[in-house]
Design a protein around this motif. Structure first.
Motif, PDB file in Angstrom:
ATOM      1  N   ARG A  64     -10.687 -66.560  34.879  1.00 31.76           N
ATOM      2  CA  ARG A  64     -10.571 -64.825  35.078  1.00 31.76           C
ATOM      3  C   ARG A  64      -9.579 -64.778  34.262  1.00 31.76           C
ATOM      4  NH1 ARG A  64      -8.479 -60.772  37.736  1.00 31.76           N
ATOM      5  NH2 ARG A  64      -7.626 -62.159  40.032  1.00 31.76           N
ATOM      6  N   ARG A  65      -9.174 -63.610  33.284  1.00 28.69           N
ATOM      7  CA  ARG A  65      -8.213 -63.191  32.647  1.00 28.69           C
ATOM      8  C   ARG A  65      -7.692 -61.629  32.780  1.00 28.69           C
ATOM      9  NH1 ARG A  65      -6.389 -63.556  27.155  1.00 28.69           N
ATOM     10  NH2 ARG A  65      -7.472 -65.493  27.219  1.00 28.69           N
TER      11      ARG A  65
ATOM     12  N   ASP B 271      -4.050 -59.331  29.023  1.00 27.50           N
ATOM     13  CA  ASP B 271      -4.451 -59.493  27.639  1.00 27.50           C
ATOM     14  C   ASP B 271      -4.155 -58.834  27.113  1.00 27.50           C
ATOM     15  OD1 ASP B 271      -6.084 -60.509  25.852  1.00 27.50           O
ATOM     16  OD2 ASP B 271      -7.756 -59.320  26.542  1.00 27.50           O
TER      17      ASP B 271
ATOM     18  N   SER C 278      -4.092 -65.890  32.774  1.00 31.46           N
ATOM     19  CA  SER C 278      -4.810 -66.166  33.732  1.00 31.46           C
ATOM     20  C   SER C 278      -5.350 -66.896  34.687  1.00 31.46           C
ATOM     21  CB  SER C 278      -6.430 -66.645  32.813  1.00 31.46           C
ATOM     22  OG  SER C 278      -6.767 -66.361  31.260  1.00 31.46           O
TER      23      SER C 278
ATOM     24  N   ARG D 216      -0.109 -62.813  27.949  1.00 30.74           N
ATOM     25  CA  ARG D 216      -1.869 -63.028  28.788  1.00 30.74           C
ATOM     26  C   ARG D 216      -1.202 -63.669  29.636  1.00 30.74           C
ATOM     27  NH1 ARG D 216      -1.588 -61.746  22.502  1.00 30.74           N
ATOM     28  NH2 ARG D 216      -3.900 -60.856  22.722  1.00 30.74           N
TER      29      ARG D 216
END
Length: 594
Positions: free
Chosen positions: A362-363, A366, A358, A356
């Motif tokens: 804003r990712r 994921d 970011s 994960r």
């Protein structure tokens, strides 16, 4: 400001020897100034008395009092010449060695800045305006250079002069000397307040100068867009606002700087006037002694005023140093662990496990799980913003997973040094980056020790040898900055040849054909068809036609893999990949029909 200036002084440590030589020159100047002040009274007595008798009564130069008249007549002028020569040589030595010192300090600072800029991650640089970076590298460094050249030397020279002249004044009359010199610290309080204003305005001026440089860089880079939308007036308004803010800050700082020597001048005149009135009435000392005292006091205010003047350079350097250290203090997102070791050559493959990541809010990734097997061509496809390029950043250690792991042959990449991990990859990006120089120099950038035969072999694999030999001087042809003399397809094939020459275990192609015209794309596709088979490669592409022969394709959306398989398998499933394929191929057919 003081902590910043002290930190800047650390750059002086390797060059202390040069600074000592400058100190010797400054000491010679200060001693000469003290001698001038000490001899002023006897010189006047010498002129009025016509020679040796005057000095015998003045008792200011005892060894001259014992000389015959003829010897005294030329001995004293000779002494003045010697003092003047010592001062001149001292000035020469001080300015030469201070100039050498300043250049060496600035050279070290520029090297450190360049190293920092080239070692930051792309995401860090993306947050900084290019024009502002150039401003820091030029105007801010120049401010430090001016301080090293003028402020350090002046502090040494003028402080020594002030000390020696103060000693001369006190030796003539401790009472009058102390009264007249007492004015100097009285000026310190208002001067320090003015200097704080100078610092504030100088800092604002440097910031606005960076804004001006940033807008200029953006304007030149986006000239076509500005003119296409008739945006010149809007850009001029923005530029004028920055220019006016810069002017206001600089003018305000100039006013404050100018007030300091003016204040010193008024206080010096008041002290001299008071001392003269008192001395004339009290008749405390012989005239020649009073003249030497007044001369030393007059001269002592000059270095004090000079210290106030050159302090502006220190203030500017402090403001510039804040901006420079803000850049130098940036830490790369991937710092090596204290026990990091070099990574061995990749043999089995790479894996991302539940990663994960970011960018701010804003990712980008994921929970991504992905495997790149050795000897296979793995392709990542999907729409913009799916996280494909972020995968490249993870592999090349431009970024570190905020959660999850990057594994090399099953070992956490954090176990290895970042540079050794990058050595496992050869990168070809969407924008073919070439440097000013020859074709041979650009290809050898990947491996400077490569032989010419190895370079030519890599160029043949990348289908670049033919057009290279057709150039005026073949491999020794200079291609200009960023390869402007070559077509887009030629530049990209050179980049592919460079990646082949690197002999890295993994080849990464990040949108390597997306910015090319159809003809150039065909040339590059032919090169890739010769390069990719049997290699471990990661190919990131928007155009699905470029990856149909990949061993495995992964469709990415919203930072995770939603489909995986070969081209044929994914088409047969009729899922997201099939929809993308149909949209791209039908779009191309419709465009051709139109």
């Amino acid at each position: 400001m003081l902590p910043v200036l002290l930190r800047l002084l650390r750059y002086a440590r390797p060059h202390v020897g040069v600074l000592i030589l400058a100190f010797v020159g400054s000491a010679a100047v200060a001693a000469a100034m003290g001698a001038y002040a000490y001899l002023t009274g006897p010189a006047l007595r010498f002129l009025l008395s016509g020679g040796q008798e005057g000095f015998a009564s003045a008792q200011r130069v005892p060894w001259l009092a014992d000389l015959p008249r003829e010897a005294a007549l030329w001995g004293f002028p000779l002494l003045m010449v010697v003092v003047g020569a010592a001062k001149g040589v001292g000035y020469l030595g001080q300015f030469y060695f201070m100039g050498l010192f300043a250049q060496r300090v600035v050279k070290d600072l520029r090297r450190e800045l360049f190293l920092k800029l080239t070692s930051l991650s792309p995401s860090q640089l993306a947050k900084l305006r290019t024009g502002d970076l150039l401003s820091r590298f030029s105007s801010d460094v120049n401010a430090v250079e001016a301080a090293a050249m003028y402020t350090v030397g002046a502090y040494i020279r003028d402080s020594l002069q002030a000390i020696i002249l103060t000693g001369v004044a006190l030796s003539m009359s401790p009472l009058l000397g102390a009264v007249m010199l007492f004015v100097v610290p009285l000026a310190a309080l208002p001067a320090s307040r003015l200097m704080r204003k100078v610092l504030k305005r100088t800092r604002e001026g440097q910031t606005q100068l960076g804004n001006l440089a940033g807008q200029l860089h953006e304007g030149l880079g986006g000239l076509r867009t500005i003119q296409a939308f008739n945006g010149q007036d809007a850009e001029l308004a923005r530029f004028s606002a920055h220019a006016e803010a810069h002017e206001k800050a600089v003018v305000s700082a100039a006013w404050a700087r100018g007030a300091v020597p003016g204040l010193m001048e008024v206080l010096a005149a008041a002290a001299l006037a008071g001392a003269l009135a008192y001395a004339a009435g009290a008749k405390l000392m012989p005239p020649e002694a009073l003249l030497s005292l007044l001369t030393s006091v007059i001269l002592v205010y000059q270095p004090v005023k000079e210290l106030g003047r050159v302090t502006q350079f220190a203030v500017q350097a402090g403001a510039a140093g804040e901006r420079l250290f803000a850049l130098l203090d940036l830490q790369h997102p991937v710092e090596d662990a204290p026990d990091a070791v070099p990574a061995p050559k990749l043999s089995r493959g790479i894996a991302l496990e539940d990663v994960r990541f970011s960018y701010g809010e804003r990712r980008a990734l994921d929970g991504l799980t992905l495997e790149l097997k050795a000897g296979q061509v793995t392709a990542l496809v999907g729409g913009s913003g799916g996280g494909k390029s972020t995968v490249t950043s993870m592999l090349l250690r431009f970024e570190r997973p905020q959660q999850g792991k990057l594994l090399l042959d099953g070992v956490d990449a954090d176990r290895y040094s970042a540079t050794s991990v990058r050595e496992q990859f050869a990168l070809v990006t969407q924008e073919p980056l070439l440097f000013q120089g020859t074709v041979l120099d650009n290809l050898r950038y990947a491996r400077p020790d490569a032989t010419r035969e190895e370079v030519e072999a890599a160029a043949k694999v990348a289908h670049a040898d033919g057009f290279i030999r057709a150039l005026p001087e073949g491999y020794d042809t200079r291609i200009g900055e960023r390869g402007v003399t070559l077509s887009g397809g030629q530049r990209q094939r050179l980049c592919i040849a460079r990646a082949v020459l690197a002999k890295a275990p993994v080849l990464v192609l990040d949108e390597a054909t997306s910015s090319l015209d159809p003809e150039s794309e065909r040339e590059v596709q032919a090169a890739l068809a010769a390069v990719l088979p049997g290699r471990t490669a990661l190919v990131i592409a928007h155009r699905l036609s470029t990856v149909v022969n990949a061993d495995v394709l992964h469709v990415m959306e919203a930072g995770r893999v939603v489909e995986s398989g070969t081209h044929a398998e994914l088409l047969q499933r009729g899922g997201r990949y099939a929809s993308l394929w149909q949209m791209q191929t039908h779009g191309s057919m419709d465009k051709g029909a139109a």
